[in-house]
Motif scaffolding. Structure first.
Motif, PDB file in Angstrom:
ATOM      1  N   TYR A   1       0.909  -1.087   0.021  1.00  0.00           N
ATOM      2  CA  TYR A   1      -0.002  -0.037   0.083  1.00  0.00           C
ATOM      3  C   TYR A   1       0.888   1.313   0.095  1.00  0.00           C
ATOM      4  O   TYR A   1       1.818   1.306   0.623  1.00  0.00           O
ATOM      5  CB  TYR A   1      -0.787   0.147   1.333  1.00  0.00           C
ATOM      6  CG  TYR A   1      -1.783  -1.218   1.400  1.00  0.00           C
ATOM      7  CD1 TYR A   1      -3.177  -0.972   0.814  1.00  0.00           C
ATOM      8  CD2 TYR A   1      -1.457  -2.223   1.781  1.00  0.00           C
ATOM      9  CE1 TYR A   1      -4.054  -2.252   1.160  1.00  0.00           C
ATOM     10  CE2 TYR A   1      -2.308  -3.328   1.945  1.00  0.00           C
ATOM     11  CZ  TYR A   1      -3.502  -3.320   1.489  1.00  0.00           C
ATOM     12  OH  TYR A   1      -4.346  -4.391   1.742  1.00  0.00           O
ATOM     13  N   PHE A   2       0.235   2.320  -0.667  1.00  0.00           N
ATOM     14  CA  PHE A   2       1.390   3.628  -0.993  1.00  0.00           C
ATOM     15  C   PHE A   2       0.713   4.669   0.047  1.00  0.00           C
ATOM     16  O   PHE A   2      -0.539   4.463   0.146  1.00  0.00           O
ATOM     17  CB  PHE A   2       1.361   3.722  -2.258  1.00  0.00           C
ATOM     18  CG  PHE A   2       1.832   2.745  -2.929  1.00  0.00           C
ATOM     19  CD1 PHE A   2       3.292   2.467  -3.121  1.00  0.00           C
ATOM     20  CD2 PHE A   2       1.203   1.884  -3.664  1.00  0.00           C
ATOM     21  CE1 PHE A   2       3.762   1.470  -3.735  1.00  0.00           C
ATOM     22  CE2 PHE A   2       1.902   0.824  -4.437  1.00  0.00           C
ATOM     23  CZ  PHE A   2       3.027   0.506  -4.630  1.00  0.00           C
ATOM     24  N   ASP A   3       1.653   5.611   0.258  1.00  0.00           N
ATOM     25  CA  ASP A   3       0.748   6.754   0.993  1.00  0.00           C
ATOM     26  C   ASP A   3       0.354   7.767   0.153  1.00  0.00           C
ATOM     27  O   ASP A   3       0.477   9.025   0.311  1.00  0.00           O
ATOM     28  CB  ASP A   3       2.111   7.513   1.710  1.00  0.00           C
ATOM     29  CG  ASP A   3       1.797   7.953   2.990  1.00  0.00           C
ATOM     30  OD1 ASP A   3       0.830   7.876   3.578  1.00  0.00           O
ATOM     31  OD2 ASP A   3       2.683   8.585   3.681  1.00  0.00           O
ATOM     32  N   ASP A   4      -0.098   7.371  -1.080  1.00  0.00           N
ATOM     33  CA  ASP A   4      -0.900   8.589  -1.801  1.00  0.00           C
ATOM     34  C   ASP A   4      -1.988   7.705  -2.461  1.00  0.00           C
ATOM     35  O   ASP A   4      -2.465   6.706  -1.932  1.00  0.00           O
ATOM     36  CB  ASP A   4       0.154   9.019  -2.975  1.00  0.00           C
ATOM     37  CG  ASP A   4       0.630   7.763  -3.747  1.00  0.00           C
ATOM     38  OD1 ASP A   4       0.176   6.768  -3.878  1.00  0.00           O
ATOM     39  OD2 ASP A   4       2.013   7.820  -4.162  1.00  0.00           O
ATOM     40  N   ASP A   5      -2.450   8.326  -3.533  1.00  0.00           N
ATOM     41  CA  ASP A   5      -3.869   7.607  -4.142  1.00  0.00           C
ATOM     42  C   ASP A   5      -3.859   6.447  -5.030  1.00  0.00           C
ATOM     43  O   ASP A   5      -4.825   5.883  -5.530  1.00  0.00           O
ATOM     44  CB  ASP A   5      -4.378   8.894  -5.089  1.00  0.00           C
ATOM     45  CG  ASP A   5      -4.933  10.190  -4.278  1.00  0.00           C
ATOM     46  OD1 ASP A   5      -5.209   9.943  -3.261  1.00  0.00           O
ATOM     47  OD2 ASP A   5      -5.186  11.140  -4.967  1.00  0.00           O
ATOM     48  N   ARG A   6      -2.598   6.059  -5.309  1.00  0.00           N
ATOM     49  CA  ARG A   6      -2.175   4.771  -5.790  1.00  0.00           C
ATOM     50  C   ARG A   6      -3.097   3.694  -5.408  1.00  0.00           C
ATOM     51  O   ARG A   6      -3.063   3.578  -4.180  1.00  0.00           O
ATOM     52  CB  ARG A   6      -0.664   4.463  -6.089  1.00  0.00           C
ATOM     53  CG  ARG A   6      -0.023   5.052  -7.058  1.00  0.00           C
ATOM     54  CD  ARG A   6       1.513   4.701  -7.154  1.00  0.00           C
ATOM     55  NE  ARG A   6       2.050   5.252  -5.944  1.00  0.00           N
ATOM     56  CZ  ARG A   6       3.094   5.019  -5.519  1.00  0.00           C
ATOM     57  NH1 ARG A   6       3.893   4.207  -6.266  1.00  0.00           N
ATOM     58  NH2 ARG A   6       4.026   5.560  -4.448  1.00  0.00           N
TER      59      ARG A   6
END
Ligand code: AMP
Length: 304
Positions: free
Chosen positions: A84-89
């Motif tokens: 999981y990423f820290d943005d909208d991805r």
């Protein structure tokens, strides 16, 4: 009353901005059954390999679920890895190792076949179908799916949807499946195409929308400052929803609304910790307390 839940039982390797866990207990059926067990007798249908740790089995049993249809086969337990990423991805799947799932063909015992409620958690639609076909006369059948199956086994997903009462999809899945942008329109299309009682659209941290023939309902998510691990939120949502409905004498628009709220509340506990840790010691009264908090947050006394 009891709910039969088919899905994966997995060892997950998950990376999130909050940290990393290797080979932690996961799988759609593990999350869903733990969530459903807060409300009713849950019966897990799935398979693990001989390498499945005894401590995980003991934990699942300690939550009161029936594991008599959890097969143990020679070979490796299903493994999944995600980041999981820290943005909208969107979440990235790092690997899927089917292990014993490759050869799995679920066989239900008499007690499972007679259950009143069935939740087909995320797993290959062929396996979902095999479970539906063994049920005697369930009162309510619900099915979850994921983009992977919409891309690789669409016809089989459609056959499953024709056989169930309630479909659960997240917003991107329902948009893709229905070919329209508005999730309300997409939910309606899904419901009408398969003659469903309700289409439930999961919107992650934005809650869920229910499109029924006689109701349209928006359930907010419980607002959290931070999320540790989003894995299993959708599965726990579906498990809590199914478990609560199973515990009720009848399924009405009002019970369905409450069931969806329970789904979002239980999911909020799941994402606060890695793996199933958020459900480890959770009680029904913890869940009810958070539901009351959530309802207080959206009440406007001046408006009745
Ligand atoms: P969710 O975050 O609600 O989509 O659920 C994630 C869980 O589903 C993880 O614990 C995985 O082990 C499991 N999972 C991921 N991909 C699959 C798949 N293709 N089939 C069955 N289970 C899966």
């Amino acid at each position: 009353m009891s709910v039969v839940i088919v899905g994966s039982v997995a060892l997950d390797t998950v990376v999130t901005p909050a940290g990393r866990r290797e080979e932690a207990l996961g799988g759609s059926a593990a999350y869903a059954c733990c969530a459903a067990s807060l409300f009713t007798q849950a019966r897990l249908v799935g398979i693990v390999g001989e390498d499945f740790p005894q401590e995980h089995r003991a934990f699942l049993e300690s939550r009161g679920m029936d594991l008599s249809s959890l097969a143990v086969a020679p070979g490796r337990t299903f493994r999944w890895g995600g980041t999981y990423f820290d943005d909208d991805r969107e979440r990235r799947t790092d690997f899927t190792d089917l292990g014993v799932f490759a050869e799995f063909s679920p066989v239900l015992g008499a007690v499972q076949r007679q259950a009143e409620t069935v939740f087909l958690a995320n797993i290959h639609p062929r396996l979902q179908l095999q479970v539906v076909e063994q049920m005697e006369s369930p009162r309510l059948t619900l099915a979850d799916t994921m983009n992977l199956w919409l891309d690789t086994a669409r016809e089989e997903v459609m056959t499953v949807l024709d056989r169930v009462d309630v479909a659960l999809m997240n917003d991107s899945e329902v948009r893709r499946y229905s070919g329209v942008r508005s999730i309300i329109a997409a939910g309606r299309r899904l419901r009408e195409r398969h003659g469903l009682l309700s289409a439930v659209v999961k919107k992650g941290e934005h809650g869920a929308v229910v499109v029924s023939a006689d109701d349209l309902f928006f359930a907010p998510a419980y607002p959290l400052d931070s999320v540790t691990d989003p894995t299993g939120a959708g599965d726990a949502f579906g498990g809590a929803l199914s478990g609560y409905l199973d515990s009720q004498p009848a399924v009405s628009p009002a019970t369905f609304r409450l069931a969806v709220l329970y789904g979002t509340v239980v999911a909020s506990f799941v994402v606060q910790a890695f793996s199933l840790d958020g459900l480890r010691t959770l009680t029904r009264s913890d869940v009810d307390a958070r539901l009351r908090e959530l309802l207080a947050m959206i009440r406007v006394p001046e408006f009745g």
